[in-house]
Design a protein around this motif. Structure first.
Motif, PDB file in Angstrom:
ATOM      1  N   ASN A 142       1.070  -1.094  -0.447  1.00 39.32           N
ATOM      2  CA  ASN A 142      -0.134  -0.320  -0.226  1.00 39.32           C
ATOM      3  C   ASN A 142       0.830   0.997   0.085  1.00 39.32           C
ATOM      4  O   ASN A 142       2.027   1.206   1.124  1.00 39.32           O
ATOM      5  CB  ASN A 142      -0.781  -0.302   1.085  1.00 39.32           C
ATOM      6  CG  ASN A 142      -1.930   0.792   0.785  1.00 39.32           C
ATOM      7  OD1 ASN A 142      -2.084   2.169   0.547  1.00 39.32           O
ATOM      8  ND2 ASN A 142      -2.904   0.172   0.883  1.00 39.32           N
ATOM      9  N   ASN A 183      -4.180   8.311  -1.079  1.00 38.25           N
ATOM     10  CA  ASN A 183      -3.587   6.954  -0.714  1.00 38.25           C
ATOM     11  C   ASN A 183      -4.124   6.748  -2.065  1.00 38.25           C
ATOM     12  O   ASN A 183      -4.984   6.036  -2.080  1.00 38.25           O
ATOM     13  CB  ASN A 183      -4.602   6.263   0.241  1.00 38.25           C
ATOM     14  CG  ASN A 183      -4.059   4.767   0.532  1.00 38.25           C
ATOM     15  OD1 ASN A 183      -3.397   4.155  -0.219  1.00 38.25           O
ATOM     16  ND2 ASN A 183      -4.852   3.854   1.774  1.00 38.25           N
ATOM     17  N   ASN A 195      -3.001  -0.571  -2.997  1.00 43.44           N
ATOM     18  CA  ASN A 195      -2.408  -1.781  -3.460  1.00 43.44           C
ATOM     19  C   ASN A 195      -1.629  -1.893  -4.305  1.00 43.44           C
ATOM     20  O   ASN A 195      -1.534  -1.946  -5.785  1.00 43.44           O
ATOM     21  CB  ASN A 195      -3.299  -2.521  -2.722  1.00 43.44           C
ATOM     22  CG  ASN A 195      -1.985  -4.454  -2.905  1.00 43.44           C
ATOM     23  OD1 ASN A 195      -0.985  -3.661  -1.865  1.00 43.44           O
ATOM     24  ND2 ASN A 195      -2.276  -5.368  -3.264  1.00 43.44           N
ATOM     25  N   GLY A 242       3.293   2.973   3.133  1.00 40.86           N
ATOM     26  CA  GLY A 242       2.110   2.503   4.801  1.00 40.86           C
ATOM     27  C   GLY A 242       0.447   3.142   3.901  1.00 40.86           C
ATOM     28  O   GLY A 242       0.865   4.610   4.154  1.00 40.86           O
ATOM     29  N   ALA A 243      -0.419   2.664   4.471  1.00 42.39           N
ATOM     30  CA  ALA A 243      -1.325   2.961   4.307  1.00 42.39           C
ATOM     31  C   ALA A 243      -1.509   4.590   4.987  1.00 42.39           C
ATOM     32  O   ALA A 243      -1.803   4.356   6.145  1.00 42.39           O
ATOM     33  CB  ALA A 243      -2.348   1.893   3.871  1.00 42.39           C
ATOM     34  N   ASP A 302      -3.573   4.288   9.032  1.00 42.80           N
ATOM     35  CA  ASP A 302      -2.484   3.306   9.555  1.00 42.80           C
ATOM     36  C   ASP A 302      -2.346   3.947  11.377  1.00 42.80           C
ATOM     37  O   ASP A 302      -2.494   5.078  11.773  1.00 42.80           O
ATOM     38  CB  ASP A 302      -0.930   2.918   9.866  1.00 42.80           C
ATOM     39  CG  ASP A 302      -1.699   1.440   8.365  1.00 42.80           C
ATOM     40  OD1 ASP A 302      -2.954   1.396   7.663  1.00 42.80           O
ATOM     41  OD2 ASP A 302      -0.517   1.141   7.938  1.00 42.80           O
ATOM     42  N   GLN A 306       2.419  -1.330  14.188  1.00 40.53           N
ATOM     43  CA  GLN A 306       1.941  -0.278  12.889  1.00 40.53           C
ATOM     44  C   GLN A 306       0.572  -1.408  13.231  1.00 40.53           C
ATOM     45  O   GLN A 306       0.590  -2.625  12.897  1.00 40.53           O
ATOM     46  CB  GLN A 306       2.639  -0.502  11.374  1.00 40.53           C
ATOM     47  CG  GLN A 306       1.647   0.126  11.273  1.00 40.53           C
ATOM     48  CD  GLN A 306       2.303   0.241   9.586  1.00 40.53           C
ATOM     49  OE1 GLN A 306       4.160   0.254   9.510  1.00 40.53           O
ATOM     50  NE2 GLN A 306       1.773   0.790   8.639  1.00 40.53           N
ATOM     51  N   TYR A 307      -0.467  -0.561  13.120  1.00 41.96           N
ATOM     52  CA  TYR A 307      -1.410  -1.556  13.377  1.00 41.96           C
ATOM     53  C   TYR A 307      -2.570  -1.296  11.097  1.00 41.96           C
ATOM     54  O   TYR A 307      -2.662   0.313  11.158  1.00 41.96           O
ATOM     55  CB  TYR A 307      -2.439  -1.441  13.825  1.00 41.96           C
ATOM     56  CG  TYR A 307      -1.600  -2.068  15.554  1.00 41.96           C
ATOM     57  CD1 TYR A 307      -2.158  -3.404  16.407  1.00 41.96           C
ATOM     58  CD2 TYR A 307      -1.353  -1.122  16.278  1.00 41.96           C
ATOM     59  CE1 TYR A 307      -1.704  -2.854  16.829  1.00 41.96           C
ATOM     60  CE2 TYR A 307      -1.000  -1.699  17.269  1.00 41.96           C
ATOM     61  CZ  TYR A 307      -0.396  -3.390  18.005  1.00 41.96           C
ATOM     62  OH  TYR A 307       0.067  -3.249  18.993  1.00 41.96           O
ATOM     63  N   THR A 308      -2.546  -2.015  10.715  1.00 43.57           N
ATOM     64  CA  THR A 308      -3.747  -1.474   9.396  1.00 43.57           C
ATOM     65  C   THR A 308      -5.370  -1.045   9.963  1.00 43.57           C
ATOM     66  O   THR A 308      -5.402  -1.535  11.592  1.00 43.57           O
ATOM     67  CB  THR A 308      -3.783  -2.706   8.927  1.00 43.57           C
ATOM     68  OG1 THR A 308      -4.424  -3.402   9.142  1.00 43.57           O
ATOM     69  CG2 THR A 308      -2.207  -3.121   8.237  1.00 43.57           C
ATOM     70  N   THR A 317      -7.351  -2.587   9.415  1.00 47.27           N
ATOM     71  CA  THR A 317      -8.229  -4.308   9.215  1.00 47.27           C
ATOM     72  C   THR A 317      -7.721  -4.819  10.833  1.00 47.27           C
ATOM     73  O   THR A 317      -7.907  -6.196  11.682  1.00 47.27           O
ATOM     74  CB  THR A 317      -8.002  -5.252   8.046  1.00 47.27           C
ATOM     75  OG1 THR A 317      -6.675  -5.527   7.904  1.00 47.27           O
ATOM     76  CG2 THR A 317      -9.112  -4.367   7.265  1.00 47.27           C
TER      77      THR A 317
END
Length: 240
Positions: free
Chosen positions: A86, A132, A135, A166-167, A170, A188-190, A192
């Motif tokens: 991403n 953004n 992907n 990196g999206a 996040d 790091q947490y996406t 989802t």
């Protein structure tokens, strides 16, 4: 992704439509303008360069008019994305402070618009912006910027273009780890909920902040055996 070639010098005439540039391809009323030229751009940097080229005054891309498409007023560049993932496009926008004001800007990846039409937050000064890209596969891809307002004389300047992995959206959290110097992490947490280690080897981190370019700034505290000593550590979008 340079906008400092060709070096247009300084003064009122330091701007050019459809310049010959080693990276970008310009169409119609797009081009490059230097600080303090008659276009009125201010605060453009030498942050975008090709082969270490540095302009005399600092330069930015310009979009004057357009219909929102790449066939109208636009500039674009094909570049190599080193790894799938991403990716986010970061850049700065500034509205022209006179005539009919700012232009809208559409961002494109491989000919398809990504995100909504953007407008600069101010006239005569740059603000950070990002889109953004989603992907993206490894390999060559083309990023483009297009003006959106065909009526009148609307101009927006674009500078500091860069891509980072990196999206947006996040979450980054500092984790104290084992409580020793060098034993802490940034997780790091996406969106989802997928967790990964973004950075490691930190000394007692105490919170994070970010800028529009995707850099993280971490407050750390190093223990020397008797006292803690604070510092701010900068971490790039690649975790360096």
């Amino acid at each position: 992704m340079g906008l400092n070639n060709p070096d247009l010098g300084s003064g009122c005439g330091a701007y050019q439509y459809n310049p010959s540039n080693p990276g970008w391809t310009f169409t119609n009323s797009s081009g490059i303008a230097a600080n303090e030229s008659c276009f009125g751009v201010a605060g453009a940097t030498n942050g975008n360069n090709n082969n270490a080229a540095i302009s005399t005054s600092g330069q930015a891309g310009l979009l004057q008019g357009g219909d929102g498409s790449l066939a109208g007023v636009s500039f674009s560049q094909t570049l190599s994305v080193p790894a799938a993932g991403n990716w986010v496009a970061y850049f700065s926008l500034e509205g022209r402070p006179y005539y009919d004001g700012p232009n809208g800007v559409n961002v494109f990846l491989d000919g398809a618009q990504v995100g909504n039409t953007l407008f600069p937050a101010a006239l005569g000064s740059f603000n950070g912006a990002s889109v953004n890209l989603g992907n993206v596969t490894a390999g060559n891809h083309t990023i483009g910027f297009a003006g959106t307002i065909p009526e009148g004389d609307h101009t927006t300047f674009v500078d500091n273009v860069r891509l980072a992995k990196g999206a947006t959206g996040d979450l980054f959290a500092s984790i104290n780890g084992n409580g020793e110097n060098g034993g802490s992490f940034i997780y790091q947490y996406t969106p989802t909920g997928v967790q990964s280690i973004f950075a490691s080897g930190l000394n007692h981190p105490r919170g994070v902040a970010s800028d529009h370019s995707g850099n993280l700034f971490v407050a750390t505290a190093t223990f020397d055996g008797s006292a803690y000593h604070g510092a701010i550590v900068k971490i790039t979008p690649d975790g360096v």
